[in-house]
Scaffold this motif. Structure first.
Motif, mmCIF file in Angstrom:
data_model
loop_
_atom_site.group_PDB
_atom_site.id
_atom_site.type_symbol
_atom_site.label_atom_id
_atom_site.label_comp_id
_atom_site.label_asym_id
_atom_site.label_seq_id
_atom_site.Cartn_x
_atom_site.Cartn_y
_atom_site.Cartn_z
ATOM 1 N N CYS A 259 0.977 -1.301 0.100
ATOM 2 C CA CYS A 259 0.057 -0.034 0.038
ATOM 3 C C CYS A 259 0.986 1.104 -0.074
ATOM 4 C CB CYS A 259 -0.919 0.069 1.294
ATOM 5 S SG CYS A 259 -2.385 -1.132 1.148
ATOM 6 N N LEU A 260 2.035 1.224 0.855
ATOM 7 C CA LEU A 260 2.990 2.457 0.946
ATOM 8 C C LEU A 260 3.439 2.627 -0.553
ATOM 9 C CD1 LEU A 260 3.808 4.358 2.632
ATOM 10 C CD2 LEU A 260 5.937 2.846 3.401
ATOM 11 N N ILE A 261 3.874 1.541 -1.317
ATOM 12 C CA ILE A 261 4.286 1.716 -2.497
ATOM 13 C C ILE A 261 3.280 2.295 -3.733
ATOM 14 C CG2 ILE A 261 5.180 0.420 -4.691
ATOM 15 C CD1 ILE A 261 6.203 -1.519 -2.689
ATOM 16 N N GLN A 262 2.132 1.844 -3.570
ATOM 17 C CA GLN A 262 0.908 2.531 -4.004
ATOM 18 C C GLN A 262 0.695 3.720 -3.992
ATOM 19 O OE1 GLN A 262 -1.540 0.457 -5.890
ATOM 20 N NE2 GLN A 262 -2.485 2.288 -6.734
ATOM 21 N N ALA A 263 0.956 4.130 -2.684
ATOM 22 C CA ALA A 263 0.689 5.700 -2.266
ATOM 23 C C ALA A 263 1.861 6.629 -2.906
ATOM 24 C CB ALA A 263 0.797 5.637 -0.801
ATOM 25 N N SER A 264 3.076 5.949 -2.909
ATOM 26 C CA SER A 264 4.239 6.726 -3.577
ATOM 27 C C SER A 264 4.203 6.880 -4.891
ATOM 28 C CB SER A 264 5.599 5.760 -3.059
ATOM 29 O OG SER A 264 5.727 4.492 -4.015
ATOM 30 N N PHE A 265 3.260 5.944 -5.688
ATOM 31 C CA PHE A 265 3.152 6.318 -6.982
ATOM 32 C C PHE A 265 1.942 7.103 -7.172
ATOM 33 C CE2 PHE A 265 0.336 5.011 -10.410
ATOM 34 C CZ PHE A 265 0.895 5.447 -11.784
ATOM 35 N N THR A 266 0.896 7.120 -6.382
ATOM 36 C CA THR A 266 -0.269 7.735 -6.595
ATOM 37 C C THR A 266 -0.102 9.494 -6.017
ATOM 38 O OG1 THR A 266 -1.502 5.814 -6.012
ATOM 39 C CG2 THR A 266 -2.784 7.772 -6.240
ATOM 40 N N ILE A 267 0.544 9.729 -5.013
ATOM 41 C CA ILE A 267 0.459 11.074 -4.547
ATOM 42 C C ILE A 267 1.716 11.967 -5.144
ATOM 43 C CG2 ILE A 267 0.169 12.452 -2.621
ATOM 44 C CD1 ILE A 267 -0.506 9.939 -1.065
ATOM 45 N N ALA A 268 1.412 12.936 -5.336
ATOM 46 C CA ALA A 268 2.499 13.798 -6.069
ATOM 47 C C ALA A 268 1.740 15.290 -5.748
ATOM 48 C CB ALA A 268 2.826 13.716 -7.580
ATOM 49 N N GLY A 269 2.265 16.065 -6.663
ATOM 50 C CA GLY A 269 1.754 17.810 -6.512
ATOM 51 C C GLY A 269 2.931 18.729 -6.666
ATOM 52 N N PRO A 270 3.650 18.857 -5.740
ATOM 53 C CA PRO A 270 4.703 19.948 -5.693
ATOM 54 C C PRO A 270 5.541 19.924 -7.278
ATOM 55 C CG PRO A 270 5.612 18.180 -4.372
ATOM 56 C CD PRO A 270 4.094 17.830 -4.805
ATOM 57 N N ASP A 271 5.863 18.626 -7.928
ATOM 58 C CA ASP A 271 6.444 18.626 -9.064
ATOM 59 C C ASP A 271 5.614 19.670 -10.116
ATOM 60 O OD1 ASP A 271 4.945 16.766 -8.562
ATOM 61 O OD2 ASP A 271 5.905 15.253 -9.712
ATOM 62 N N TYR A 272 4.359 19.289 -9.969
ATOM 63 C CA TYR A 272 3.481 19.877 -11.285
ATOM 64 C C TYR A 272 3.456 21.166 -10.948
ATOM 65 C CZ TYR A 272 2.722 14.842 -12.103
ATOM 66 O OH TYR A 272 2.771 13.727 -12.651
ATOM 67 N N VAL A 273 3.097 21.858 -9.829
ATOM 68 C CA VAL A 273 3.184 23.247 -9.389
ATOM 69 C C VAL A 273 4.270 23.917 -9.709
ATOM 70 C CG1 VAL A 273 2.877 24.825 -7.499
ATOM 71 C CG2 VAL A 273 1.566 22.824 -7.548
ATOM 72 N N SER A 274 5.525 23.237 -9.597
ATOM 73 C CA SER A 274 6.861 23.858 -9.797
ATOM 74 C C SER A 274 7.049 23.911 -11.342
ATOM 75 C CB SER A 274 7.981 23.134 -9.159
ATOM 76 O OG SER A 274 7.996 22.928 -7.789
ATOM 77 N N MET A 275 6.697 23.080 -12.039
ATOM 78 C CA MET A 275 6.666 23.225 -13.558
ATOM 79 C C MET A 275 6.075 24.359 -14.379
ATOM 80 S SD MET A 275 9.204 20.919 -14.344
ATOM 81 C CE MET A 275 8.990 21.074 -16.062
ATOM 82 N N ALA A 276 5.233 24.925 -13.547
ATOM 83 C CA ALA A 276 4.508 26.052 -14.108
ATOM 84 C C ALA A 276 5.032 27.317 -13.826
ATOM 85 C CB ALA A 276 2.859 25.926 -13.932
ATOM 86 N N ALA A 277 5.971 27.186 -12.964
ATOM 87 C CA ALA A 277 6.498 28.478 -12.233
ATOM 88 C C ALA A 277 6.995 29.617 -13.436
ATOM 89 C CB ALA A 277 7.649 28.230 -11.294
ATOM 90 N N GLY A 278 7.492 28.869 -14.273
ATOM 91 C CA GLY A 278 8.194 29.823 -15.430
ATOM 92 C C GLY A 278 7.138 30.762 -16.399
ATOM 93 N N GLU A 279 5.956 30.095 -16.146
ATOM 94 C CA GLU A 279 5.091 30.595 -16.999
ATOM 95 C C GLU A 279 3.611 31.081 -16.232
ATOM 96 O OE1 GLU A 279 4.397 28.259 -21.120
ATOM 97 O OE2 GLU A 279 5.220 26.806 -19.520
#
Length: 567
Positions: A259-279
Motif C-alpha cells: 500500500c505504501l508503494i501504491q501511495a508513493s506512485f499515486t500522490i504527487a503535486g509539488p512537481d507539477y506546481v513547480s513546472m508551471a512557475a516559469g509561465e
C-alpha cells in the motif's frame, strides 16, 4: 501573509513590490552588480552556455492550482487504488496514504522555498545543476523527462481501457490516435489555452472525488436502495489488515508495504506546481499560495479517498478481485463502481466511468505539458539539443512538444499486448523515477539551504520559508531514497522472480548514476561548494518583472470568481 500550517512565512500581500534581499542589485555599482556579493561570485568555469527563455507568463492562479491538482489526480485515485485495498486491507491503505502525505509535505516545503525565490522554467531541474553539480542536474533533468514522458502513454493506455467499458466497437489503435492528436492540438496553442483546458478538466476531477466521498458517507449510513447501514463493517469482517504472500505478521507487513508503494506512485503535486512557475503570472505572489492550497487539497482527497474505498468494499471482494485478475475495462475495477453494483445503484457507474475517462485524459495532458517543459529547461541549460529551445509565436516550445508526442506512440504497444500488462510496466518504470525526482528535490534544497547559510542570504527575507529546515528535507530525502529501492521488492521473494518487472522497477535507479557520472567525465563538472553556488542567477530578471507587473482586470466572471476562489 500570515498563516498557519504549511504556509509558514510569506511576504506576499496586496503589495506586489519585491521582498528585500541582501543587496538591491539595481543600486549596486557596476563592479558590485554581480550577485550582490562580488567577492563570493561563483566561478563560471565549465558551465554550459544558457539560451534565452521565450515562454510567456500567462497562467493565472486558478490555472496553477488546477494544473497541480490535475497532474496528480488520474486513474490511480479512482481505479488502481483498489489494487492496494486487495493487497493490504483498509487500515493498511489508509495508514500508508496518510504517512506518505507527510513525505509529500517535506518535498513541498523544500520546493516551495526555492521556486518562489526563483520562479523560472523547469526550476528544480535547473536548480539541481546550479546548487549541487551540473552532472547531477543533467541526470535529474533526463530522469524527470523520462518519468513524465512515460506517463503520457500510460494515461493514453488508460483512456483506451476506460472507453472499452462501454463498447469494443472502436479499435484500440483508433482511440490511441485520437487521444494523441488531441494532446497535440491542446499543447501547441498558447499556454493560456492549455491552462484553460486543464483548469476545466481538473475541476471535473475535484468535483468527482468530492462527490464520491459524499457518496461514501451517505451510503454507509444506509442511504442506498438496499437500506444497508454497513458503516465500518468491512474493517471487522474480513478485517482491517490483509495478508500478502505470507500469513501472520509478515504477511500483514508486506500488505502495508504494498500500500505504501501504491501511495508513493499515486500522490504527487509539488512537481507539477513547480513546472508551471516559469509561465505563471505574478509568481512571487501566486506560487506560495498555490503550493499551500494544492498540498492541503490533494492530501485531503487522497487520505479521505483511501478511507472511503476501505469503507465501501471488503479487501476480499470477489467482483473487484476478478476485475483486476481479468483486466476488465474502465471503471469496472473501481471500488466505487463495485460498491454501486453491490448496492443496486444504476446510472452512477456510467457517470463515474465518464469522469474517470476525463481524469485520465486530463492527467495525460498535464504530463505532456510537464515533459515538454522539462525538456525545454534542459535545452536552455545546454543539456539537450539546442534546437529544442525554439518557441512558436505563442511561446510554446514546439519541438519539445513534438518529441513528447513521438514518445507517446509507445501506447500502441497495447494493440498487441495485454493492456493491464502494459499499464503495469509503465507503473513500475515511473514509480522509481518519481521517487528519484522527489529525492533530488529534497537534496537540492539541502544544498540550497547550506549555500544560503554560508553566503549570508537571509531566508527570512524570502517570499516563502519552510519550517524545521533542513531536517524536513532530510526526512523527505531519506524516505524517497529508500522507497525507490523498495518498489520492486516482490521480484526477490521466492517464486516471484520476473525479468520484465525487475527491469522496469530498477532501470532508472541504474540509469541515474550512469547519466551523472557520464556528464562529469565528459564535461568535467565539479561538485558545487557552498560558497560557489550561484544563488543570484536570473534574480534580476525576476525582480524586474515583479517591479513592472501590472495586474490585469478580470476579463469575465470566470476569471473574477475562480481566481478569487483559487488565490
Amino acid at each position: 501573509m500570515t498563516a498557519t500550517g504549511i504556509d509558514i512565512r510569506s511576504n506576499s500581500s496586496s503589495d506586489t513590490s519585491p521582498p528585500a534581499y541582501p543587496r538591491d542589485i539595481k543600486e549596486d555599482t557596476k563592479e558590485e552588480q554581480d550577485y550582490g556579493y562580488p567577492d563570493r561570485r561563483p566561478s563560471r568555469v565549465n558551465e554550459v552556455e544558457v539560451s534565452s527563455d521565450s515562454t510567456h507568463r500567462k497562467l493565472k492562479p486558478r490555472h496553477i492550482q488546477l494544473i497541480g491538482i490535475g497532474g496528480t489526480i488520474g486513474t490511480a485515485l479512482y481505479v488502481q487504488i483498489g489494487r492496494g485495498l486487495l493487497q493490504g486491507g483498509p487500515a493498511s491503505l489508509f495508514l500508508a496514504f496518510t504517512i506518505w502525505c507527510t513525505v509529500i509535505l517535506a518535498v513541498t516545503l523544500s520546493m516551495a522555498e526555492m521556486v518562489t525565490y526563483l520562479p523560472i522554467s523547469s526550476p528544480f531541474i535547473r536548480f539541481a545543476g546550479r546548487y549541487v553539480d551540473e552532472g547531477f542536474g543533467f541526470a535529474a533533468g533526463w530522469n524527470f523527462f523520462i518519468f513524465e514522458a512515460a506517463l503520457v502513454p500510460f494515461e493514453i493506455t488508460a483512456c483506451n481501457v476506460i472507453i472499452h467499458y462501454w463498447s469494443d466497437v472502436v479499435p484500440a489503435g483508433g482511440i490511441i490516435a485520437i487521444v494523441i492528436f488531441l494532446y497535440g492540438v491542446i499543447n501547441v496553442f498558447a499556454v493560456k489555452w492549455y491552462g484553460e483546458t486543464e483548469f476545466w478538466a481538473a475541476l471535473g476531477k475535484v468535483l468527482l472525488i468530492i462527490g464520491l466521498i459524499i457518496f461514501t458517507f451517505i451510503v454507509m449510513l444506509g442511504g442506498n436502495p438496499l437500506g444497508d447501514r454497513f458503516g465500518f463493517r468491512y474493517w471487522n469482517d474480513p478485517g482491517a489488515f490483509a495478508e500478502l504472500y505470507y500469513t501472520g505478521d509478515l504477511g500483514r507487513w508486506l500488505g502495508f508495504l504494498q500500500c505504501l508503494i501504491q501511495a508513493s506512485f499515486t500522490i504527487a503535486g509539488p512537481d507539477y506546481v513547480s513546472m508551471a512557475a516559469g509561465e505563471a503570472e505574478n509568481p512571487r505572489q501566486v506560487m506560495p499560495r498555490a503550493y499551500n492550497a494544492v498540498f492541503y487539497r490533494l492530501t485531503s482527497f487522497f487520505i479521505l479517498g483511501s478511507l472511503a474505498v476501505g469503507i465501501l468494499v471488503p479487501y476480499n471482494d470477489p467482483e473487484m478481485t476478478a476485475a483486476f485478475a481479468n483486466s476488465e475495462p474502465g471503471a469496472a475495477a473501481s471500488p466505487y463502481v463495485v460498491a454501486m453494483n453491490r448496492l443496486k445503484i444504476g446510472v452512477l457507474p456510467h457517470i463515474v466511468n465518464a469522469m474517470v475517462l476525463s481524469a485520465a485524459f486530463s492527467a495525460g495532458n498535464s504530463y505532456c505539458y510537464c515533459a515538454s517543459r522539462s525538456l525545454f529547461g534542459m535545452a536552455l541549460e545546454g543539456k539537450a539539443p539546442r534546437f529544442l529551445t525554439k518557441c512558436n509565436k505563442q511561446g510554446v516550445p514546439i519541438y519539445c512538444v513534438a518529441v513528447v508526442l513521438l514518445i507517446s506512440l509507445l501506447s500502441f504497444l497495447q494493440v498487441s499486448a495485454n493492456a493491464a500488462v502494459v499499464l503495469q510496466w509503465f507503473v513500475n518504470l515511473v514509480t522509481a523515477s518519481q521517487l528519484i525526482n522527489f529525492a533530488v528535490m529534497c537534496f537540492t534544497f539541502i544544498r540550497f539551504h547550506k549555500a544560503c547559510k554560508v553566503q549570508g542570504l537571509d531566508r527570512n527575507a524570502l517570499p516563502y520559508k519552510g519550517f524545521w529546515q533542513p531536517y524536513v528535507a532530510w526526512y523527505g530525502f531519506t524516505a524517497t531514497f529508500i522507497m525507490a529501492f523498495v518498489g520492486g521488492y516482490t521480484v526477490f521473494l521466492p517464486g516471484f522472480w520476473d525479468i520484465p518487472t525487475f527491469l522496469f522497477s530498477y532501470t532508472m535507479i541504474g540509469v541515474f548514476p550512469i547519466l551523472y557520472i557520464g556528464w562529469k567525465l565528459i564535461k568535467r563538472s565539479h561538485w558545487k561548494k557552498s560558497d560557489q553556488v550561484d544563488l543570484y542567477e536570473d534574480l534580476e530578471d525576476i525582480e524586474e518583472y515583479q517591479r513592472n507587473f501590472v495586474p490585469q482586470p478580470p476579463r469575465n466572471w470566470v476569471d473574477k470568481h475562480f481566481n478569487r476562489i483559487f488565490s
